[in-house]
Design an enzyme around this catalytic site. Structure first.
Site, mmCIF file in Angstrom:
data_model
loop_
_atom_site.group_PDB
_atom_site.id
_atom_site.type_symbol
_atom_site.label_atom_id
_atom_site.label_comp_id
_atom_site.label_asym_id
_atom_site.label_seq_id
_atom_site.Cartn_x
_atom_site.Cartn_y
_atom_site.Cartn_z
ATOM 1 C CG LEU A 95 -2.045 -1.279 1.952
ATOM 2 C CD1 LEU A 95 -2.245 -1.240 2.976
ATOM 3 C CD2 LEU A 95 -2.802 -0.894 0.353
ATOM 4 C CG ASN A 109 -1.497 -8.023 6.883
ATOM 5 O OD1 ASN A 109 -2.891 -8.316 6.343
ATOM 6 N ND2 ASN A 109 -0.726 -8.049 6.772
ATOM 7 C CG HIS A 111 3.101 -12.087 8.044
ATOM 8 N ND1 HIS A 111 2.922 -12.007 6.512
ATOM 9 C CD2 HIS A 111 3.821 -12.508 8.730
ATOM 10 C CE1 HIS A 111 4.419 -11.954 5.986
ATOM 11 N NE2 HIS A 111 4.885 -12.447 7.563
ATOM 12 C CB SER A 138 1.680 -11.890 13.717
ATOM 13 O OG SER A 138 3.225 -13.233 14.307
ATOM 14 C CG ASP A 147 3.967 -8.475 6.674
ATOM 15 O OD1 ASP A 147 3.343 -7.471 6.818
ATOM 16 O OD2 ASP A 147 5.128 -9.186 5.552
ATOM 17 C CE LYS A 173 -4.596 -19.683 3.880
ATOM 18 N NZ LYS A 173 -5.653 -20.064 2.537
HETATM 19 C C1 GRF Z 1 -3.372 -15.746 4.777
HETATM 20 O O1 GRF Z 1 -2.311 -17.119 5.129
HETATM 21 C C2 GRF Z 1 -2.858 -14.486 5.792
HETATM 22 O O2 GRF Z 1 -2.129 -14.956 6.386
HETATM 23 C C3 GRF Z 1 -2.023 -13.461 4.115
HETATM 24 O O3 GRF Z 1 -2.580 -14.388 3.104
HETATM 25 C C4 GRF Z 1 -3.809 -15.597 3.117
HETATM 26 C C5 GRF Z 1 -4.824 -15.399 2.884
HETATM 27 O O4 GRF Z 1 -5.881 -16.540 2.571
HETATM 28 N N1 GRF Z 1 -1.880 -12.588 4.809
HETATM 29 P P1 GRF Z 1 -6.882 -16.157 2.438
HETATM 30 O O5 GRF Z 1 -7.272 -15.298 1.316
HETATM 31 O O6 GRF Z 1 -7.489 -15.325 3.631
HETATM 32 O O7 GRF Z 1 -8.021 -17.732 2.442
#
Ligand code: GRF
Length: 321
Positions: A95, A109, A111, A138, A147, A173
């Site tokens: 950004l 965000n 990460h 995180s 980040d 995830k």
């Molecule tokens: C996630 O693992 C997040 O940490 C990273 O991008 C991925 C996004 O996955 N920033 P989704 O589109 O939410 O499934």
């Protein structure tokens, strides 16, 4: 009109974190609602889900636009939706600085690493290659440096013996889907969290010269001056005596000022039980639009009214000019 915080979620792809945020928002006491899902890719699968959920969507490909122009169009959509926070969920764009700065403290965000480790891409492969015992995720505030903003919450995920980047990504995830809704909820409701408010007051009060904290009748109190000669200049009052609000008590110049404040701004000031009789005023802290600059000014003024002369003398002299 609800009193929930309004969030816009920005995605680029699958949007599984966005989905987790949306479904968590459907639980009755969730403190936020998703008012927009926006993407830089009109084909992002997450958009279809958001539409099916009845959430307004916006998509604008970045191709052919400068970074600033694309960011402004996204920002315009966010403002149009009346969002107070921007929540990035797999938004694969760097950004522009102006955009990030305008949303300081209001952009989050997620990460997929245990920050500060592994900023940027390929986080899982790098954690495995380094022989780390854990990967993780995180949630952090977004600042111009990638980040690098304050980390708000993390979950560590163990790396198993046969781990691949893909298998680790999948488990991370799952952790993200638990973490993000909770971290966003905590963040947008921190303004009414007594622990967070006390930490803010403590940092500010103890930043003044020769101050210390000492409990008084169950409240955190802050004193100026050393040892026994120290005097209280502030109390953090967490709803004692049936009061509904969390407040900071500070000293006014006396009853006239106290009454004038309470009369003019009853939303902000009140006369506290017991302390009010000696001119202390209560400042309501648990409000989303609290002016922290005004809180600082009151702390300084109250400190100054009780601090030892040798500390305030130079200020008094400066005031005469
Ligand atoms: C996630 O693992 C997040 O940490 C990273 O991008 C991925 C996004 O996955 N920033 P989704 O589109 O939410 O499934």
């Amino acid at each position: 009109m609800t009193d929930k915080a309004r969030i816009a979620v920005l995605i680029s792809g699958a949007g599984t974190n966005m989905a987790a945020l949306v479904y968590a928002s459907r639980i009755a006491d969730c403190p936020y609602e998703v008012v927009l899902v926006a993407a830089n890719d009109p084909a992002a699968p997450g958009l279809t889900l958001a539409e099916a959920e009845g959430i307004p969507t916006f998509a604008l490909p970045h191709k052919g636009l400068t970074r600033e122009a694309h960011d402004s169009a996204m920002e315009a959509a966010v403002l149009e939706a009346g969002a107070e926070y921007i929540v990035l969920a797999g938004y694969m764009r760097i950004l522009s600085e102006g955009f990030v700065e305008r949303w300081t403290g209001r952009m989050l965000n997620i990460h997929p690493s245990l920050l500060p480790k592994y900023k940027g891409l390929d986080t899982h492969a790098r954690a495995i290659a380094a022989g780390d015992s854990h990967g993780g995720t995180s949630v952090h505030l977004v600042t111009p440096e990638l980040d690098a903003g304050e980390v708000l919450a993390q979950i560590a995920v163990p790396i198993t013996p046969q781990e691949t980047a893909e298998s680790l990504a999948e488990r991370v995830k799952l952790a993200e889907h638990q973490l993000y809704p909770r971290a966003v909820a905590d963040y947008v409701s921190r303004w009414r969290n007594p622990g967070w408010l006390l930490a803010q007051i403590r940092t500010r009060a103890l930043a003044l010269p020769e101050t210390c904290e000492q409990e008084s009748f169950g409240s955190a109190g802050f004193r100026a001056g050393e040892g026994k000669s120290g005097k209280y200049f502030a109390y953090f009052s967490d709803r004692p005596h049936g009061h509904e609000r969390i407040a900071l008590l500070v000293k006014t110049s006396g009853m006239d000022e106290l009454h004038a404040l309470v009369e003019d701004q009853p939303e902000t000031y009140f006369k506290p039980a017991f302390y009010g009789a000696s001119g202390w005023v209560g400042i309501v802290l648990d409000r989303p639009d609290l002016d922290w600059g005004a809180v600082d000014a009151w702390l300084q003024r109250s400190w100054r009214s009780v601090a030892p002369k040798r500390l305030t003398r130079f200020m008094d002299i400066a005031d005469e000019f």
